[in-house]
Design an enzyme around this catalytic site. Structure first.
Site, PDB file in Angstrom:
ATOM      1  N   HIS A   1      42.308  40.962  53.909  1.00 51.19           N
ATOM      2  CA  HIS A   1      41.599  41.935  53.070  1.00 51.19           C
ATOM      3  C   HIS A   1      40.439  42.531  53.847  1.00 51.19           C
ATOM      4  O   HIS A   1      39.653  41.807  54.454  1.00 51.19           O
ATOM      5  CB  HIS A   1      41.050  41.248  51.807  1.00 51.19           C
TER       6      HIS A   1
ATOM      7  N   ASP B   1      38.310  41.967  36.177  1.00 50.25           N
ATOM      8  CA  ASP B   1      37.558  42.557  37.285  1.00 50.25           C
ATOM      9  C   ASP B   1      37.605  44.081  37.210  1.00 50.25           C
ATOM     10  O   ASP B   1      36.602  44.758  37.453  1.00 50.25           O
ATOM     11  CB  ASP B   1      38.104  42.082  38.637  1.00 50.25           C
TER      12      ASP B   1
ATOM     13  N   ARG C   1      30.177  48.255  36.484  1.00 50.36           N
ATOM     14  CA  ARG C   1      29.214  48.090  37.590  1.00 50.36           C
ATOM     15  C   ARG C   1      28.999  49.399  38.320  1.00 50.36           C
ATOM     16  O   ARG C   1      27.890  49.738  38.723  1.00 50.36           O
ATOM     17  CB  ARG C   1      29.713  47.011  38.568  1.00 50.36           C
TER      18      ARG C   1
ATOM     19  N   SER D   1      34.559  39.432  42.612  1.00 48.44           N
ATOM     20  CA  SER D   1      35.459  40.556  42.361  1.00 48.44           C
ATOM     21  C   SER D   1      36.572  40.585  43.418  1.00 48.44           C
ATOM     22  O   SER D   1      37.767  40.638  43.083  1.00 48.44           O
ATOM     23  CB  SER D   1      34.642  41.859  42.397  1.00 48.44           C
TER      24      SER D   1
ATOM     25  N   LYS E   1      40.904  38.996  42.941  1.00 51.11           N
ATOM     26  CA  LYS E   1      42.136  39.760  43.199  1.00 51.11           C
ATOM     27  C   LYS E   1      42.949  39.131  44.337  1.00 51.11           C
ATOM     28  O   LYS E   1      44.168  39.058  44.278  1.00 51.11           O
ATOM     29  CB  LYS E   1      41.778  41.210  43.544  1.00 51.11           C
TER      30      LYS E   1
END
Ligand code: URA
Length: 439
Positions: A83, A162, A169, A184, A188
């Protein structure tokens, strides 16, 4: 239990919330019984007063379990994921997946779409005609079992809490908060089911984290969240002092990947090798960095990684004739940008280069915007290069739209100096459960 009391507890007493209180918040906000204004108030109190690790672990777990947890058990072998916290010209995953697949790892990758200056892996792949990023879970597993890798879009059922919280947010000034960012991202990633995860945490212009120190703090927290959930996680800390690859724009980035997989050592090569090495070590397929690097070079030089990329494209329905004959990709009209001064390129505003691509139509400002795959930029210089006034530093590929704004953004994104800047280091540290290793 009342949401009002939970808000006050975080606001006045600055006390850690109990697991039950965090679960109450996530359940209630996801099912709509807790309204946006109360959720926003709690998020702001968390931003101001923080969370201890136990709270962050629980928040991650509650968000992760708010939706589907992907079951990858039908995929045989070690499943790895990567990621990136978002970058310009970051098409690392496109090359990484086939390389790791050639080395025996399974790469069932779920990726996102781009928004703002940062591009998305799914959009890049969709610039290959007919490439299908919406495979069913069964077909996704089949493709991975057949060729070792597949890349699809994130399904909307992953971590819906999320998604809702991030939406709030974004408009309440509560994005830049370590426990909220870490939970967050990790909710995921953990819901995506891989055994091992390599995080690429960026810092500098165009990154969430502006300093290396903050990037290390975020990475450390995410590594701990992963370990707490029983996953092996590592994090590379990388600089966004310049775009990761020298081309940005969907088709242009696919062209870059084709060249890289054919052995051209473009700027992105270094990042791809670095990330691949870390995943080979994390998964214990290799035990030394040197051996891992040799193995990666071998599958690229033999053409195996390129062939694997072609197989993945074919299995996902893409038109492989574009990969085999990359001249088929339509690219916009050329417009060159020249250096406005002589000297060393001492600073590049990466975010502005990403914004220039968006102006050209190569990125989205809103989720519903349609991307022009043919446009983008190609940098013909790198940080630290010595250039003469009038040298071409960037090539713009455009379809008339946004050329004026993009030109101005690009010209202003470069700073020149008489003296050479400190050498550019793409990766500056690595964080895993053993701590931080600075390069
Ligand atoms: N990316 C995410 O997915 N969440 C954040 O909070 C920040 C970046």
């Amino acid at each position: 239990m009342r949401m009002y009391d939970i808000i006050l507890k975080k606001k006045y007493n600055k006390e850690p919330l109990s697991d039950a209180e965090i679960q109450f918040f996530i359940d209630g906000f996801t099912d709509g019984t807790i309204p946006d204004y109360q959720a926003s108030a709690l998020l702001m109190a968390i931003c101001c007063n923080g969370m201890i690790e136990r709270e962050t672990f629980k928040l991650t777990e509650a968000m992760l379990n708010s939706g589907d947890v992907i079951d990858l058990s039908s995929i045989k072998g070690i499943k790895v994921d990567k990621h990136s916290t978002g970058g310009v010209a970051d098409s690392t995953s496109l090359a990484l997946a086939p390389i790791l697949a050639c080395l025996g790892l399974m790469v069932p990758k779920m990726s996102g779409r781009g928004l703002g200056f940062s591009g998305g892996t799914v959009d890049k792949l969709e610039s290959i005609p007919n490439f299908n990023t919406s495979l069913t879970e069964e077909r996704f597993a089949e493709v991975v079992n057949q060729c070792g890798c597949a890349i699809i879009g994130q399904t909307s059922d992953v971590a819906p809490a999320d998604k809702k919280i991030y939406g709030l947010r974004d408009v309440t000034g509560t994005v830049d908060c370590m426990p909220l960012i870490a939970s967050s991202i990790m909710s995921k990633k953990l819901a995506s089911g891989a055994d091992m995860i390599l995080l690429d945490v960026k810092f500098g212009s165009g990154a969430f984290m502006k300093t290396e120190e903050d990037a290390i703090t975020l990475a450390t927290l995410m590594v701990k969240i992963g370990e707490n959930a029983g996953k092996r996680v590592g994090a590379l800390i990388t600089s966004m002092q310049q775009p990761l690859g020298n081309r940005a724009g969907n088709s242009l980035e696919v062209l870059n990947i084709i060249e890289l997989l054919k052995g051209v050592k473009t700027r992105l090569y270094q990042e791809v090798v670095e990330v691949a090495v870390k995943l080979l070590l994390l998964s214990r397929v290799e035990t030394s960095e040197h051996q891992a690097e040799l193995a990666i070079e071998k599958v690229i030089e033999s053409g195996e990684a390129f062939e694997r990329f072609v197989s993945m494209v074919e299995l996902q329905g893409g038109d492989t004739s574009y990969i085999l004959n990359s001249e088929k990709f339509e690219i916009g009209e050329l417009f060159e940008i020249y250096a406005t001064e002589s000297g060393y390129i001492s600073k590049i505003d990466t975010e502005q280069l990403g914004n220039a691509c968006v102006d050209l139509g190569g990125g989205r400002l809103q989720k519903t915007d349609i991307i022009d795959n043919a446009v983008g930029i190609e940098m013909t210089c790198s940080l630290g290069d010595l250039v003469k006034k009038g040298d071409v530093i960037v090539k713009i590929f455009h379809n008339q739209r946004g050329l004026k704004q993009a030109t101005s953004l690009i010209q202003n994104a470069f700073t020149y100096s008489e003296n050479a800047p400190a050498p550019y280091k793409m990766a500056s540290a690595y964080v895993d459960i053993n701590g931080v290793k600075k390069y």
